[in-house]
Design a protein around this motif. Structure first.
Motif, mmCIF file in Angstrom:
data_model
loop_
_atom_site.group_PDB
_atom_site.id
_atom_site.type_symbol
_atom_site.label_atom_id
_atom_site.label_comp_id
_atom_site.label_asym_id
_atom_site.label_seq_id
_atom_site.Cartn_x
_atom_site.Cartn_y
_atom_site.Cartn_z
ATOM 1 N N LEU A 78 30.884 33.445 41.999
ATOM 2 C CA LEU A 78 30.697 32.266 41.156
ATOM 3 C C LEU A 78 29.890 31.199 41.891
ATOM 4 N N LYS A 79 30.211 30.996 43.175
ATOM 5 C CA LYS A 79 29.479 30.009 43.969
ATOM 6 C C LYS A 79 28.001 30.374 44.059
ATOM 7 N N LEU A 80 27.718 31.673 44.061
ATOM 8 C CA LEU A 80 26.336 32.150 44.143
ATOM 9 C C LEU A 80 25.690 32.263 42.769
ATOM 10 N N GLU A 81 26.426 31.839 41.728
ATOM 11 C CA GLU A 81 25.954 31.857 40.342
ATOM 12 C C GLU A 81 25.634 33.277 39.863
ATOM 13 N N ARG A 82 26.372 34.228 40.369
ATOM 14 C CA ARG A 82 26.257 35.616 39.902
ATOM 15 C C ARG A 82 27.442 35.865 38.961
ATOM 16 N N PHE A 83 27.340 35.270 37.775
ATOM 17 C CA PHE A 83 28.487 35.121 36.887
ATOM 18 C C PHE A 83 28.990 36.459 36.331
ATOM 19 N N GLU A 84 28.111 37.333 35.922
ATOM 20 C CA GLU A 84 28.548 38.609 35.346
ATOM 21 C C GLU A 84 29.302 39.443 36.377
ATOM 22 N N GLU A 85 28.792 39.480 37.605
ATOM 23 C CA GLU A 85 29.482 40.218 38.665
ATOM 24 C C GLU A 85 30.843 39.593 38.951
ATOM 25 N N ALA A 86 30.893 38.275 38.941
ATOM 26 C CA ALA A 86 32.153 37.581 39.199
ATOM 27 C C ALA A 86 33.194 37.948 38.146
ATOM 28 N N GLU A 87 32.790 37.961 36.878
ATOM 29 C CA GLU A 87 33.732 38.275 35.805
ATOM 30 C C GLU A 87 34.260 39.699 35.927
ATOM 31 N N LYS A 88 33.418 40.628 36.371
ATOM 32 C CA LYS A 88 33.879 42.008 36.583
ATOM 33 C C LYS A 88 34.929 42.057 37.698
ATOM 34 N N CYS A 89 34.694 41.278 38.750
ATOM 35 C CA CYS A 89 35.673 41.231 39.842
ATOM 36 C C CYS A 89 36.999 40.642 39.362
ATOM 37 N N PHE A 90 36.930 39.580 38.582
ATOM 38 C CA PHE A 90 38.148 38.970 38.062
ATOM 39 C C PHE A 90 38.905 39.941 37.154
ATOM 40 N N ALA A 91 38.159 40.668 36.324
ATOM 41 C CA ALA A 91 38.796 41.625 35.427
ATOM 42 C C ALA A 91 39.525 42.697 36.228
ATOM 43 N N ARG A 92 38.909 43.136 37.317
ATOM 44 C CA ARG A 92 39.537 44.152 38.165
ATOM 45 C C ARG A 92 40.778 43.589 38.862
ATOM 46 N N ALA A 93 40.703 42.349 39.307
ATOM 47 C CA ALA A 93 41.866 41.719 39.946
ATOM 48 C C ALA A 93 43.047 41.671 38.986
ATOM 49 N N LEU A 94 42.783 41.332 37.724
ATOM 50 C CA LEU A 94 43.848 41.274 36.725
ATOM 51 C C LEU A 94 44.410 42.666 36.447
ATOM 52 N N GLU A 95 43.548 43.692 36.409
ATOM 53 C CA GLU A 95 44.008 45.067 36.186
ATOM 54 C C GLU A 95 44.970 45.504 37.278
ATOM 55 N N LEU A 96 44.700 45.075 38.503
ATOM 56 C CA LEU A 96 45.491 45.505 39.651
ATOM 57 C C LEU A 96 46.702 44.623 39.915
ATOM 58 N N SER A 97 46.829 43.508 39.198
ATOM 59 C CA SER A 97 47.841 42.503 39.542
ATOM 60 C C SER A 97 49.271 42.928 39.228
ATOM 61 N N GLY A 98 49.456 43.837 38.255
ATOM 62 C CA GLY A 98 50.795 44.345 37.942
ATOM 63 C C GLY A 98 51.758 43.248 37.572
ATOM 64 N N ASP A 99 52.884 43.173 38.306
ATOM 65 C CA ASP A 99 53.909 42.165 38.021
ATOM 66 C C ASP A 99 53.454 40.749 38.352
ATOM 67 N N GLU A 100 52.317 40.632 39.033
ATOM 68 C CA GLU A 100 51.807 39.308 39.395
ATOM 69 C C GLU A 100 50.707 38.846 38.444
ATOM 70 N N LEU A 101 50.711 39.357 37.217
ATOM 71 C CA LEU A 101 49.679 38.999 36.253
ATOM 72 C C LEU A 101 49.636 37.489 36.010
ATOM 73 N N ALA A 102 50.803 36.876 35.890
ATOM 74 C CA ALA A 102 50.832 35.426 35.650
ATOM 75 C C ALA A 102 50.148 34.685 36.792
ATOM 76 N N LEU A 103 50.437 35.100 38.015
ATOM 77 C CA LEU A 103 49.845 34.458 39.191
ATOM 78 C C LEU A 103 48.326 34.607 39.177
ATOM 79 N N TYR A 104 47.865 35.841 38.921
ATOM 80 C CA TYR A 104 46.426 36.091 38.993
ATOM 81 C C TYR A 104 45.680 35.515 37.790
ATOM 82 N N SER A 105 46.304 35.486 36.644
ATOM 83 C CA SER A 105 45.644 34.847 35.508
ATOM 84 C C SER A 105 45.499 33.353 35.774
ATOM 85 N N GLY A 106 46.461 32.783 36.500
ATOM 86 C CA GLY A 106 46.349 31.383 36.911
ATOM 87 C C GLY A 106 45.209 31.172 37.894
#
Length: 465
Positions: free
Chosen positions: A147-175
């Motif tokens: 995001l800092k590098l303004e590579r927004f599409e790549e950033a969103e893919k990373c965030f989506a993957r983080a949420l997929e892997l978050s499991g029981d910590e979904l609330a934390l990672y969505s925050g």
């Protein structure tokens, strides 16, 4: 003792107990488990024992020269002291001793991110992902720096993957993810992230608080009020909820309600520097500059390096040669790790201080440097400006008289003029009348106009963001 027990104890504020247990375990085992070492450092840092912890870890590393975890934690501690050269040196040593540990690259990425060396941070986080592809934090941090590098599409893919892997910590990672979008003013995306977490955890008070913050920025005030009300029901003793709720009341013009909530936030946490600063800004808008200055002083006693608070106070503080407020601005401006935006803000604040003491050449020089920096950070695009004006013309195709003002509503007076032409002075004079209430440089009109023109107007066409 199991690591999860130590984590729970830290959350309960039992840092001294965690410190004692970890030291006992270090002696008993003769070795050092990485996770326990991390909890030990968290505990001692919260107790204000950074220097003592550095000395202890240096002694340990002399006895265990191949322990990369000790070097990684030393890097973290030196970064807290602001010695980034030593921090990077110990980070290099950690990776040299254990080149396959993803946490060490993550720590290195954190150092580079703090130093605004975002491309180097990206490389470190990318290595973290390669070594720990199932670690949600690795994907989250990579997304953050993209995001800092303004590579927004790549950033969103990373965030989506983080949420997929978050499991029981979904609330934390969505925050986490929502807060990253909020930081770049993508408030609707932030709202969507918080909503995702609330679907799984509807009683998560933190997410309700963050949701209220995003909805406030989207001018969805009734929904924001409901979110803060729910957050306060779930966490009635949480100071930050009342601080953010007060900002909503202020935005709605309910200054008395805002003041009550700021006072509650401060009563719940006397160290809430942001609440004091926001309360000061409210008092400034109400015209009580003496009280505003007092509140700014308290805020800065708690958080002496809060740049925004220093800059806000500078607008109403009457500087004199040698006073502490003057020295504070100069000290902060000498920090080599400042972002360009913070540096420009401090230059403007110090320019005002120089003007107060009569050093006009220095004031002009500082203001000029700030303006050059702001021009780089917010470049003016004539084509986008023309497109913005076209949108305005499309929404207002013909001249029409304003409808008669309703007698029960206040009349709006807009003061328009070039910069430094005396607009603030005119407002100050008018506000001497008890029938006039000044809004200072309120951005409500800009926000409402951009909302009226459409979301894309604000993002792509508005010359005033």
């Amino acid at each position: 003792m199991a690591s999860q027990n130590l984590a729970a104890m830290l959350q309960q504020g039992k840092a001294a107990e965690v410190e004692r247990i970890c030291l006992q375990e270090f002696k008993k085992r003769g070795g050092i488990e990485f996770q326990m070492l991390s909890y030990y450092v968290q505990a001692t840092v919260s107790l204000g024992k950074i220097d003592q912890t550095i000395e202890l870890l240096k002694n340990m590393s002399a006895k265990m020269p191949d322990h990369g975890g000790l070097q990684d934690q030393l890097a973290r501690l030196y970064s807290m002291k602001g010695d980034m050269d030593l921090a990077l040196e110990h980070s290099d040593m950690a990776i040299a001793k254990a080149p396959d540990v993803p946490d060490f690259y993550n720590g290195r990425g954190n150092l580079f991110k703090y130093m605004n060396r975002f491309e180097e941070a990206r490389e470190a986080y990318q290595k973290t992902v390669e070594l720990g592809p199932q670690l949600p934090m690795a994907h989250l941090n990579l997304g953050r720096v993209l995001l800092k590098l303004e590579r927004f599409e790549e950033a969103e893919k990373c965030f989506a993957r983080a949420l997929e892997l978050s499991g029981d910590e979904l609330a934390l990672y969505s925050g986490y993810v929502g807060s990253e979008f909020a930081a770049i003013e993508q408030y609707d995306k932030a709202r969507q992230m918080y909503a995702k977490g609330l679907e799984q955890y509807p009683e998560d008070g933190f997410l309700h608080e963050y949701m209220g913050m995003a909805l406030r920025r989207l001018s969805r005030f009734e929904e924001a009020d409901a979110a803060f009300r729910t957050a306060a029901r779930i966490h009635p003793e949480k100071s930050s909820v009342y601080n953010h709720w007060a900002l909503l009341k202020r935005d709605n013009g309910d200054f008395d309600g805002a003041e009550d909530l700021f006072q509650k936030a401060i009563k719940l946490d006397e160290k809430n520097a942001q609440a004091y600063s926001n309360y000061a800004a409210l008092m400034r808008r109400k015209g009580d500059l003496t009280r505003a200055n007092e509140l700014y002083e308290v805020s800065l006693e708690i958080a002496p390096d809060a740049i925004n608070t220093h800059c806000a106070r500078a607008k109403i503080h009457k500087f004199e040669k040698g006073d502490a407020a003057f020295r504070d601005l100069a000290r902060l401006l000498g920090n080599e790790w400042l972002s360009d935006f913070d540096r420009a803000k401090l230059q403007l604040a110090l320019a005002k201080a120089m003007e107060d003491v009569g050093n006009y050449p220095a004031a002009f020089d500082l203001a000029s440097k700030a303006n050059v920096q702001f021009k780089k950070l917010r470049p003016f695009d004539i084509d986008k400006h023309k497109n913005y004006l076209v949108r305005v013309a499309e929404k207002f195709p013909k001249a029409s008289a304003l409808p008669p003002a309703k007698p029960e509503l206040p009349r709006l007076i807009q003061i328009v003029g070039m910069s430094r032409s005396g607009k603030s002075l005119v407002e100050e004079v008018l506000c001497h009348s008890p029938e006039v209430f000044g809004l200072d440089e309120d951005k409500g009109f800009i926000t409402e106009m951009n909302a009226f023109l459409g979301a894309e107007a604000f993002k792509s066409h508005s010359p005033i963001a």
